[in-house]
Design a protein around this motif. Sequence first.
Motif, PDB file in Angstrom:
ATOM      1  N   ASN A  99      -3.174   4.554 -12.097  1.00 13.04           N
ATOM      2  CA  ASN A  99      -4.386   3.761 -12.273  1.00 13.04           C
ATOM      3  C   ASN A  99      -4.487   2.653 -11.213  1.00 13.04           C
ATOM      4  O   ASN A  99      -5.575   2.364 -10.703  1.00 13.04           O
ATOM      5  N   MET A 100      -3.342   2.049 -10.893  1.00 10.62           N
ATOM      6  CA  MET A 100      -3.355   1.032  -9.834  1.00 10.62           C
ATOM      7  C   MET A 100      -3.773   1.659  -8.505  1.00 10.62           C
ATOM      8  O   MET A 100      -4.543   1.069  -7.732  1.00 10.62           O
ATOM      9  N   LYS A 107     -11.158   0.274  -3.489  1.00  5.53           N
ATOM     10  CA  LYS A 107     -11.379  -0.902  -2.658  1.00  5.53           C
ATOM     11  C   LYS A 107     -11.009  -0.649  -1.203  1.00  5.53           C
ATOM     12  O   LYS A 107     -11.039  -1.566  -0.378  1.00  5.53           O
ATOM     13  N   LYS A 108     -10.617   0.612  -0.893  1.00  4.41           N
ATOM     14  CA  LYS A 108     -10.229   1.017   0.460  1.00  4.41           C
ATOM     15  C   LYS A 108      -8.998   0.270   0.953  1.00  4.41           C
ATOM     16  O   LYS A 108      -8.798   0.099   2.158  1.00  4.41           O
ATOM     17  N   ASN A 109      -8.187  -0.173  -0.001  1.00  6.04           N
ATOM     18  CA  ASN A 109      -6.888  -0.758   0.338  1.00  6.04           C
ATOM     19  C   ASN A 109      -5.876   0.387   0.308  1.00  6.04           C
ATOM     20  O   ASN A 109      -5.085   0.539  -0.628  1.00  6.04           O
ATOM     21  N   TYR A 110      -5.917   1.213   1.359  1.00  4.61           N
ATOM     22  CA  TYR A 110      -5.176   2.469   1.347  1.00  4.61           C
ATOM     23  C   TYR A 110      -3.666   2.258   1.361  1.00  4.61           C
ATOM     24  O   TYR A 110      -2.922   3.051   0.780  1.00  4.61           O
ATOM     25  N   GLN A 111      -3.206   1.194   1.995  1.00  3.02           N
ATOM     26  CA  GLN A 111      -1.765   0.957   2.059  1.00  3.02           C
ATOM     27  C   GLN A 111      -1.194   0.734   0.662  1.00  3.02           C
ATOM     28  O   GLN A 111      -0.168   1.320   0.290  1.00  3.02           O
ATOM     29  N   GLU A 112      -1.844  -0.121  -0.123  1.00  2.47           N
ATOM     30  CA  GLU A 112      -1.379  -0.384  -1.497  1.00  2.47           C
ATOM     31  C   GLU A 112      -1.596   0.841  -2.374  1.00  2.47           C
ATOM     32  O   GLU A 112      -0.774   1.125  -3.267  1.00  2.47           O
ATOM     33  N   ALA A 113      -2.671   1.570  -2.148  1.00  3.12           N
ATOM     34  CA  ALA A 113      -2.921   2.780  -2.937  1.00  3.12           C
ATOM     35  C   ALA A 113      -1.828   3.813  -2.686  1.00  3.12           C
ATOM     36  O   ALA A 113      -1.324   4.447  -3.631  1.00  3.12           O
ATOM     37  N   ILE A 114      -1.449   3.988  -1.436  1.00  4.02           N
ATOM     38  CA  ILE A 114      -0.378   4.940  -1.093  1.00  4.02           C
ATOM     39  C   ILE A 114       0.927   4.542  -1.784  1.00  4.02           C
ATOM     40  O   ILE A 114       1.626   5.386  -2.345  1.00  4.02           O
ATOM     41  N   ARG A 115       1.214   3.255  -1.763  1.00  2.00           N
ATOM     42  CA  ARG A 115       2.443   2.777  -2.407  1.00  2.00           C
ATOM     43  C   ARG A 115       2.410   3.045  -3.910  1.00  2.00           C
ATOM     44  O   ARG A 115       3.421   3.456  -4.509  1.00  2.00           O
ATOM     45  N   ALA A 116       1.254   2.810  -4.541  1.00  6.45           N
ATOM     46  CA  ALA A 116       1.137   3.021  -5.989  1.00  6.45           C
ATOM     47  C   ALA A 116       1.283   4.505  -6.339  1.00  6.45           C
ATOM     48  O   ALA A 116       1.979   4.863  -7.307  1.00  6.45           O
ATOM     49  N   TYR A 117       0.644   5.390  -5.565  1.00  7.05           N
ATOM     50  CA  TYR A 117       0.759   6.830  -5.844  1.00  7.05           C
ATOM     51  C   TYR A 117       2.194   7.325  -5.617  1.00  7.05           C
ATOM     52  O   TYR A 117       2.663   8.204  -6.343  1.00  7.05           O
ATOM     53  N   GLN A 118       2.846   6.766  -4.634  1.00  5.63           N
ATOM     54  CA  GLN A 118       4.241   7.143  -4.406  1.00  5.63           C
ATOM     55  C   GLN A 118       5.116   6.730  -5.589  1.00  5.63           C
ATOM     56  O   GLN A 118       6.005   7.487  -6.008  1.00  5.63           O
ATOM     57  N   ASP A 119       4.861   5.543  -6.151  1.00  7.73           N
ATOM     58  CA  ASP A 119       5.593   5.104  -7.348  1.00  7.73           C
ATOM     59  C   ASP A 119       5.294   6.012  -8.540  1.00  7.73           C
ATOM     60  O   ASP A 119       6.184   6.313  -9.353  1.00  7.73           O
ATOM     61  N   ALA A 120       4.045   6.442  -8.628  1.00  9.97           N
ATOM     62  CA  ALA A 120       3.679   7.345  -9.722  1.00  9.97           C
ATOM     63  C   ALA A 120       4.450   8.659  -9.608  1.00  9.97           C
ATOM     64  O   ALA A 120       4.962   9.189 -10.603  1.00  9.97           O
ATOM     65  N   LEU A 121       4.540   9.174  -8.387  1.00  8.83           N
ATOM     66  CA  LEU A 121       5.246  10.448  -8.182  1.00  8.83           C
ATOM     67  C   LEU A 121       6.751  10.302  -8.358  1.00  8.83           C
ATOM     68  O   LEU A 121       7.421  11.266  -8.748  1.00  8.83           O
ATOM     69  N   ARG A 122       7.298   9.143  -8.089  1.00  7.04           N
ATOM     70  CA  ARG A 122       8.730   8.932  -8.341  1.00  7.04           C
ATOM     71  C   ARG A 122       9.038   9.035  -9.830  1.00  7.04           C
ATOM     72  O   ARG A 122      10.110   9.508 -10.214  1.00  7.04           O
TER      73      ARG A 122
END
Length: 234
Positions: A99-100, A107-122
């Motif tokens: 969700n994060m 908001k097109k903050n792709y760097q933070e979005a990538i980090r959040a999706y990576q945490d989700a996949l972990r």
Amino acid sequence: MKRILYILIGLLCHITMVQAQSDRQLIREGNRLYRSGKYAQAETAYRKAVSKNQQNARAVYNLGCALMKQNNDSAAIDQFTKSAEMDADKANRALAYHNMGVMYQQKKNYQEAIRAYQDALRNNPKDADSRYNLALCKRQQQKRQQQKQQQQQDNKDQQKDKNKDKNQQKDKDKKQNQNQQQDQKNQQQKPKEQMSKENAEQLLNAAMQQEKETQQRLKKAMQQPQRRKLEKNW
């Protein structure tokens, strides 16, 4: 004495059970309101649940969902972060990070979005939605970087062309100024040359006129009969 102690222990357990049931009841009430689209009222119910038990990760997560539905992304991210930190269930943590990621991506903050999706996949490697969104975010980030680089290059080229035009205009103005100065100089010298030529013509005409007059006088003098004086013989 023992009887009183048992009574106190029983009351304490009862209060704890009532409090726990109250948490669950408030969450259920919030869920019902949430499903009905009454997100503000659902938020109130979830907040009450959290106030009853701040360690209730489910109440914190649901509060984040209600805030997200109201576009209060900053507050929602705070709640999802808290729920991910306190929830022992990896699947629940993956949902919070997902969700994060969605909010950051919007908001097109792709760097933070990538980090959040990576945490989700972990926490949940089988999360297909997070995997898809992660790949999409990477493409979007790369595209924006390329656009930024292209824009920088365009700005550099425009500045270069601008400087070139400026220099060309400067050279043109300089040449025009030189031409104007030369024209002014020529105009200043021309009257002098004209005056000198006119004077020469005037002098020549005067000399010719004088010569003409002289010739005329001589011719006239030659045409007149000459008179000889007789000398007396004394």
